[in-house]
Design an enzyme around this catalytic site. Structure first.
Site, PDB file in Angstrom:
ATOM      1  CB  SER A 122      -0.970  -0.072   1.179  1.00  0.00           C
ATOM      2  OG  SER A 122      -1.951   0.913   1.082  1.00  0.00           O
ATOM      3  CG  ASP A 137      -3.270   7.018   1.899  1.00  0.00           C
ATOM      4  OD1 ASP A 137      -4.231   6.244   1.829  1.00  0.00           O
ATOM      5  OD2 ASP A 137      -2.090   6.639   1.974  1.00  0.00           O
ATOM      6  CG  HIS A 159      -5.860  -0.209  -1.139  1.00  0.00           C
ATOM      7  ND1 HIS A 159      -6.076  -1.300  -0.324  1.00  0.00           N
ATOM      8  CD2 HIS A 159      -4.803   0.456  -0.592  1.00  0.00           C
ATOM      9  CE1 HIS A 159      -5.197  -1.277   0.674  1.00  0.00           C
ATOM     10  NE2 HIS A 159      -4.423  -0.228   0.533  1.00  0.00           N
TER      11      HIS A 159
END
Lengths: 233, 233
Positions: A122, A137, A159
């Site tokens: 990630s 984010d 993701h």
């Protein structure tokens, strides 16, 4: 002679932390006794100690010990001397912020470039690209720069999510956001779905895992890459 | 004597651009003939002209003409002399980047503070808060700062989404992201759902629309505010 695993996520639904990657990691980290862990991304704001404990517990299942970078007096030496390195996920802005504040981004890149085995998940994968500009984010801190390690010649969107059919939500889809990025930048972006990862050997990048990945090039229609193919850009 | 509408979104599902806000905007922009539009956020990367055309078409329905800030020789004078101002949504990073590059963030704040009626939607609402640190947008450009206008003493999370039940996606929920923000910052954050907006009159901030809004304070359990209540912080 780079040797990297760049994964979309640490954990897939219905499975334990890193579990889906263990068969790969056993080979990737063969003969590694102790892994250096970079916990700067602090998922959910947990402390470096708490995060390192999670990584330690995970890697104990394949008999590898873990030590956090914050446990060393000298972060630069810790990286240089590491047998292998793992940067965990969390918030990419805070991760990049701390890599700059601790002045270790360059040495981390150099250490990876000469072959120290690396794992990123990630946020820890975002930093392997040219910049962190395709993170999902929230910008909870202001890092000195968005430039990252450029160990691979493109950016990662971890993701990666396909548009949700019949959604009533008016926020942008992931694809729209990446297209907006390409109005201002020409770096390719790879949308890496949860359960996919990249294996980097020297400068060869191969897509692994059970999903296709979505490759976005400026002014071109996105394409789906099959698992097993080389990402040659 | 501030007079602002700070909306989560320009458009709600199944309804035309700005349509759900027209009853409010007719009163808010009473006697306004021409609105100054700030198209810097460029949704989907469309041009300033294209975006201004969309705003123009929308406001024609309530008989208000629209002119884009890029159509003026002097952006500062355009803001100072505006009858009313509307900043549209899109990418918050690029919006803030252009507000700094064109050196108009401060004059925009001052103009709003002395009472020029303002409408913000999505990114145009984010900039009304203390910082843009609770945007959902992708960091496609690196603005000189995340500090915004501070017309209200808290931050906005636009398009607020509740956790999706039974989701198999491992990315962070919105609530987790805001909690991570509060590890590093103490500014309150208001999660504003699509269809909600704030009416600011002088320093009084009132929640409007059909939904509750979720208020996050550092080290406290989030609370739901009812539509119609004052957001007093």
């Amino acid at each position: 002679m780079k040797k990297m695993i760049i994964a979309s996520t640490s954990t897939i639904h219905g499975s334990d932390y890193l579990e889906y990657l263990f068969p790969t990691l056993k080979i990737h980290f063969k003969e590694v006794k102790t892994l250096l862990f970079i916990p700067y991304a602090r998922p959910s704001g947990i402390s470096y100690d708490e995060y390192t404990t999670i990584a330690k517990k995970g890697f104990s299942k394949i008999n590898i010990d873990v030590k956090g970078i914050h446990e060393y007096d000298n972060s630069t030496d810790a990286i240089k001397n590491a047998e292998a390195i793992f940067t965990g996920g969390g918030n990419t802005f805070e991760l990049v912020n701390q890599l700059y504040k601790n002045d270790v981004l360059q040495i981390l890149k150099e250490t990876i470039d000469i072959g120290t085995p690396y794992l990123g998940t990630s946020a820890g994968s975002n930093i392997c690209g040219v910049s962190m500009m395709n993170t999902n984010d929230m910008p909870i801190v202001y890092p000195p720069s968005f430039t990252t390690m450029c160990c691979i010649p493109f950016n990662i969107n971890a993701h990666y999510l396909d548009p949700i059919k019949d959604s009533k939500h008016m926020g942008e889809t992931r694809e729209t956001r990446i297209k907006e990025y390409h109005v201002f930048n020409n770096t390719p972006v790879l949308g890496l779905r949860e359960g996919s990862w990249l294996e980097v050997t020297h400068n060869k990048v191969v897509l692994k895992g059970k999903h296709t990945a979505r490759l976005f090039l400026q002014n071109q229609k996105p394409v789906e890459l099959k698992s097993g193919v080389e990402v040659a850009l």
